[in-house]
Motif scaffolding. Structure first.
Motif, PDB file in Angstrom:
ATOM      1  N   LYS A  78       0.845  -1.189   0.000  1.00 13.54           N
ATOM      2  CA  LYS A  78       0.000   0.000   0.000  1.00 13.54           C
ATOM      3  C   LYS A  78       0.885   1.244   0.000  1.00 13.54           C
ATOM      4  O   LYS A  78       1.942   1.258   0.613  1.00 13.54           O
ATOM      5  N   THR A  79       0.392   2.281  -0.659  1.00 16.86           N
ATOM      6  CA  THR A  79       1.167   3.527  -0.724  1.00 16.86           C
ATOM      7  C   THR A  79       0.720   4.529   0.334  1.00 16.86           C
ATOM      8  O   THR A  79       1.398   5.537   0.544  1.00 16.86           O
ATOM      9  N   GLY A  80      -0.438   4.252   0.966  1.00 16.78           N
ATOM     10  CA  GLY A  80      -0.966   5.211   1.925  1.00 16.78           C
ATOM     11  C   GLY A  80      -1.717   6.346   1.262  1.00 16.78           C
ATOM     12  O   GLY A  80      -2.151   7.292   1.933  1.00 16.78           O
ATOM     13  N   GLN A  81      -1.855   6.280  -0.040  1.00 15.39           N
ATOM     14  CA  GLN A  81      -2.574   7.313  -0.770  1.00 15.39           C
ATOM     15  C   GLN A  81      -3.855   6.733  -1.385  1.00 15.39           C
ATOM     16  O   GLN A  81      -4.006   5.520  -1.511  1.00 15.39           O
ATOM     17  N   SER A  82      -4.764   7.609  -1.760  1.00 14.56           N
ATOM     18  CA  SER A  82      -6.010   7.202  -2.409  1.00 14.56           C
ATOM     19  C   SER A  82      -5.990   7.628  -3.869  1.00 14.56           C
ATOM     20  O   SER A  82      -5.318   8.604  -4.239  1.00 14.56           O
ATOM     21  N   LEU A  83      -6.718   6.906  -4.687  1.00 12.99           N
ATOM     22  CA  LEU A  83      -6.822   7.242  -6.106  1.00 12.99           C
ATOM     23  C   LEU A  83      -7.592   8.547  -6.268  1.00 12.99           C
ATOM     24  O   LEU A  83      -8.688   8.704  -5.741  1.00 12.99           O
ATOM     25  N   GLU A  84      -6.992   9.500  -6.961  1.00 12.38           N
ATOM     26  CA  GLU A  84      -7.651  10.771  -7.254  1.00 12.38           C
ATOM     27  C   GLU A  84      -7.654  10.977  -8.759  1.00 12.38           C
ATOM     28  O   GLU A  84      -6.661  10.714  -9.446  1.00 12.38           O
ATOM     29  N   SER A  85      -8.819  11.416  -9.269  1.00  7.32           N
ATOM     30  CA  SER A  85      -8.919  11.620 -10.711  1.00  7.32           C
ATOM     31  C   SER A  85     -10.154  12.448 -11.021  1.00  7.32           C
ATOM     32  O   SER A  85     -10.911  12.846 -10.132  1.00  7.32           O
TER      33      SER A  85
END
Length: 543
Positions: free
Chosen positions: A291-298
């Motif tokens: 996991k990167t600790g980030q969420s998908l944003e678009s």
């Protein structure tokens, strides 16, 4: 109906179509809008948004699962299913008779009694809610457990609670009973085809099957609900029934840039930098990713219950020849027009009424020919053809035989009206025991017991269509010829009611041509029809 000063219950009111309907209603000045959602946050958010646009109109938010009892309606379904007591309660209420308690405890019924809405606009995707509990996966699991000899009561209960039709039937029963008690004037359903207007060739499914079984279940439930609404539209004292069935993708709520969510939760970004061996990459507990600790944003477009689409997803599904598009505002306009009595041609119930094949002049004319032929054959063979217990219900067979017996004892309805119950009971007993052996044998041979005047003894044959069960002799009301004085008194009351109706002297088409003539001989079929129409409300209102 008049929209000003009325109360509307908007089921799924915080959703895409529900909000559009609410906004279209606001200019007409309703007294109150109840915005119902599955979850508290969505219902209150929708209500707050509308309050800013609707000065002077009372707006209230309510929430919960309308397919559950009110005390369970805000609990996650998984929690309810995991509780043995609650799970068995749901099974019993779903499969048992539609008793007052089972209905009155339901959340939808509670809302109807609390708010007494003038109209209900149902924007919930009922077909998805019921069909996507996945009957097929549950069936496979239950069969596997059976093969292993490990079927438990819990497994059976969980499977029963995935069956969509029992849930739909109970839901419709609750809606009908609740709206009747609330004196609701109109019910509008926003339905679905299940395929966005496409056919079996729909490429947008949730499996590799085309179309998927679950998706077909959704279409089947949607079709079943449409037919239930068609029947409600033919039921006396039901609200006006309207169904608007969009057959395209409904879009859209907003266009935005931000966190992309699936089922309400952000999609977490993962990464995988080292190729994994195919043999182990998908094994239980396999790793290799992090996991990167980030969420998908678009950039996305919010299309309501279907979630959010990326630009290319939206462009694909909305392309000419694919699902294409209809806007929630167009649906809302149609709803409002239909509520105001302005036909749009988009009411599925009215369309079914217009397309269904009802009674015909030819059949009505030939009915007299058939009855004449039957009567002639009766006379030729010296028999009376009354009932074989194939049409049903057993109560019809009981009524026909009882009326025939009364016709053997009394020359007319008027004469029966002047009789005494004790004499009627004694005469019927004498006829069946000492007089007409053929009649007695016919009654008990088709499965209808004869309850004697003492209420303690019966005549019966090999087959009994309605056994006594826990109700004892009271079962006689459902399917036994009943010679007790109280039942004879009931027939006398009916005869009195028929005789009390003044003769219709009109000769036009408005005359009561189907009325029972008190001075004419007692005809079993006409008496049964009178009972069905006047006591049971079982009469046709559309042709």
């Amino acid at each position: 109906m008049e929209l000003r000063g009325t109360t509307f219950l908007l089921l799924g009111g915080s959703g895409l179509v529900g909000m559009a309907v609410a906004r279209r209603l606001i200019p007409y000045g309703p007294r109150k809008l109840i915005i119902a959602g599955l979850y508290q946050e969505e219902a209150e958010t929708g209500a707050d948004e509308l309050r800013r646009e609707a000065a002077g109109i009372e707006i209230e938010a309510v929430w919960g699962n309308i397919f559950l009892p009110a005390d369970l309606a805000t609990r996650p379904r998984s929690d309810v299913m995991s509780d043995p007591v609650m799970r068995r309660r749901l099974v019993d209420e779903l499969l048992g008779p539609a008793t007052g308690d089972a209905m009155q405890q339901n959340l939808m019924f509670v809302w109807l009694m609390r708010y007494r809405p003038d109209a209900v606009v149902d924007c919930i995707n009922t077909a998805t809610a019921l069909a996507y509990q996945d009957l097929f996966a549950s069936s496979s699991a239950l069969l596997a457990a059976a093969d292993a000899g490990q079927v438990t009561p819990e497994a059976v209960e969980r499977h029963v609670l995935t069956l969509p039709l029992p849930q739909l039937i109970r839901h419709v029963q609750i809606m009908f009973e609740g709206m009747g008690r609330a004196k609701t004037s109109a019910y509008v359903k926003i339905g679905t085809s299940g395929t966005g207007g496409m056919g079996f060739n729909i490429p947008y499914t949730h499996s590799e099957e085309r179309p998927s079984r679950t998706l077909m279940s959704k279409s089947a439930v949607a079709g079943a609900q449409s037919l239930f609404l068609f029947l409600l539209g033919r039921t006396p004292d039901a609200p006006s029934i309207i169904e608007v069935k969009p057959t395209a993708a409904i879009a859209w709520r907003e266009i935005a840039y931000g966190t992309v969510r699936r089922s309400g939760r952000p999609i977490e970004l993962c990464d995988c930098t080292e190729p994994q061996p195919l043999k182990t990459a998908f094994a239980p507990g396999a790793g290799g990713w992090k996991k990167t600790g980030q969420s998908l944003e678009s950039v996305f477009i919010n299309v309501g219950e279907n979630g959010v689409f990326a630009r290319d997803e939206f462009e694909t599904v909305s392309a000419l020849g694919q699902m294409e598009l209809v806007t929630p505002e167009e649906i809302a306009d149609t709803v409002v027009h239909e509520l105001m009595g302005r036909p749009t041609g988009k009411n599925i119930v009215a369309a079914l009424d217009g397309a269904s094949f009802g009674p015909t002049y030819r059949a009505g004319y030939l009915r007299a020919v058939a009855l004449s032929g039957l009567t002639a054959l009766e006379q030729k063979h010296g028999v009376r053809s009354i009932a074989f217990e194939m049409l049903g219900p057993p109560r019809l067979t009981k009524l026909l035989y009882e009326a025939y017996i009364l016709g053997r004892l009394y020359p007319s309805v008027k004469a029966l009206a002047a009789a005494e119950a004790k004499a009627v009971s004694a005469g019927a007993k004498k006829l069946l025991l000492d007089g007409d052996v053929t009649l007695r044998r016919q009654i008990i041979s088709v499965g209808i017991p004869i309850l004697m005047p003492d209420g303690q003894s019966v005549l019966r044959g090999e087959v009994v269509v309605v056994p006594p069960g826990d109700a004892g002799v009271e079962t006689a009301q459902r399917g036994w010829v009943d010679l007790r004085q109280e039942n004879c008194a009931k027939w006398i009351e009916r005869a009195v009611a028929i005789a009390a109706v003044p003769p219709d002297t009109r000769t036009g088409s408005s005359a009561r041509w189907s009325a029972v003539d008190p001075g004419a001989p007692i005809e079993p079929a006409r008496m049964a029809v009178w009972v069905f129409e006047n006591e049971d409300g079982g009469y046709r209102i559309k042709r």
